[in-house]
Design a protein around this motif. Sequence first.
Motif: not given
Length: 407
Positions: A293-306
């Motif tokens: 969940e923590d990794v997904e949050l970063c990918h979703k809101f900080i680096a979309p599509g990461q």
Amino acid sequence: MFGARCLLRALRSCSSAPCPRHKPSARVSVRDALRAQNTNGERVKVQGWIRSVRSQKEVLFLHVNDGSSLESLQVVADSNLDTGELAFGSSVEVQGQLVKSPSKRQNVELKAEKIEVVGNCDPKEFPFKYKERPPLEYLRQFPHLRCRTNVLGSILRVRSEATDAIHSFFKDSGFVHIHTPIITSNDCEGAGELFQVEPSSKMKVPEESFFNVPAFLTVSGQLHLEVMSGAFTQVFTFGPTFRAENSQSRRHLAEFYMVEAEISFVESLQDLMQVMEGLFKSATMMVLSNCPEDVELCHKFIAPGQKIRTYTKKQLFNVAAVDLLVPGVGELFGGSLREERYHFLEQRLARSGLTEAYQWYLDLRRFGSVPHGGFGMGFERYLQCILGIDNIKDVIPFPRFTRSCLL
């Protein structure tokens, strides 16, 4: 001194906790409460900070978080428990029954019997607002408060998990953990970008230094690991390093953490590269498994599509070195085979006038030397890589860089 058996007996028999007269509510973390399988009304106590408050005519809803997980625990209470002090950011202690939630959004909820406000928080003056998602640049202005946001909470939990994963990899691979010194007389990198260490109070004799030699904050533990590799075939260190670079770029810090390893009886770069690749894969798999969940949050809101970025390997065969390069981050790993030939090193040091200062380094080659090599990985850059964070200042709790040392 205690013998081993006496020490074990003493530890088993001693206790500082008195026997309770009645069974108190069990203290649980939000993470454990959310994962609870038994929800038949067990009385528990949860402590944390309010993330949201919603008060209706007869029912009060709180979301409480203690930093143990991204998801908060929903607390349901009678509206008469609202004292008017329950607000976003306030710290609370809630006692009640853990029950199955009728909502599809969560499995359990806490039916509150008692809510105590431990510390008040005025949401009007608090720099972060409920439901707002301020940019990371704004959060850097508040190093003492930014850890209370969801995004920094996720980053720091990943950082903690990655730290544990790295230690687990080396332990499972048979490495010995060495605490290399922070204060050193060596300039390992030879770049001259060092912080010199001196006592804050002037010495009585100005001509004398505290250590009798110039001392600096370490830029690398490599030389000390090379010492240890003469007794242990596999060693590593994981700690802070310092670089007095006059840079405010998104890739540089004055204080950062390095993972460094040294391996004896290594004669090829391929052997080093296998360990480097194994470390990266093992640590990343553990982070993705335990902090999805923590990794997904970063990918979703900080680096979309990461996605976890692929990397390229650059071998510099003329100097028996290898770099592991990551798009957008730069050099993540750097490793090399060390020069173990005594006479070659002796000549090089003599030409540089460093024979006396590095006689100990020559001694390592005189007495039982073996082919060896090692590598280093920048920990903050690793976190940037797996989370897609653009600026290195956002993956360390308290960033230090040129003209900035807050707290």
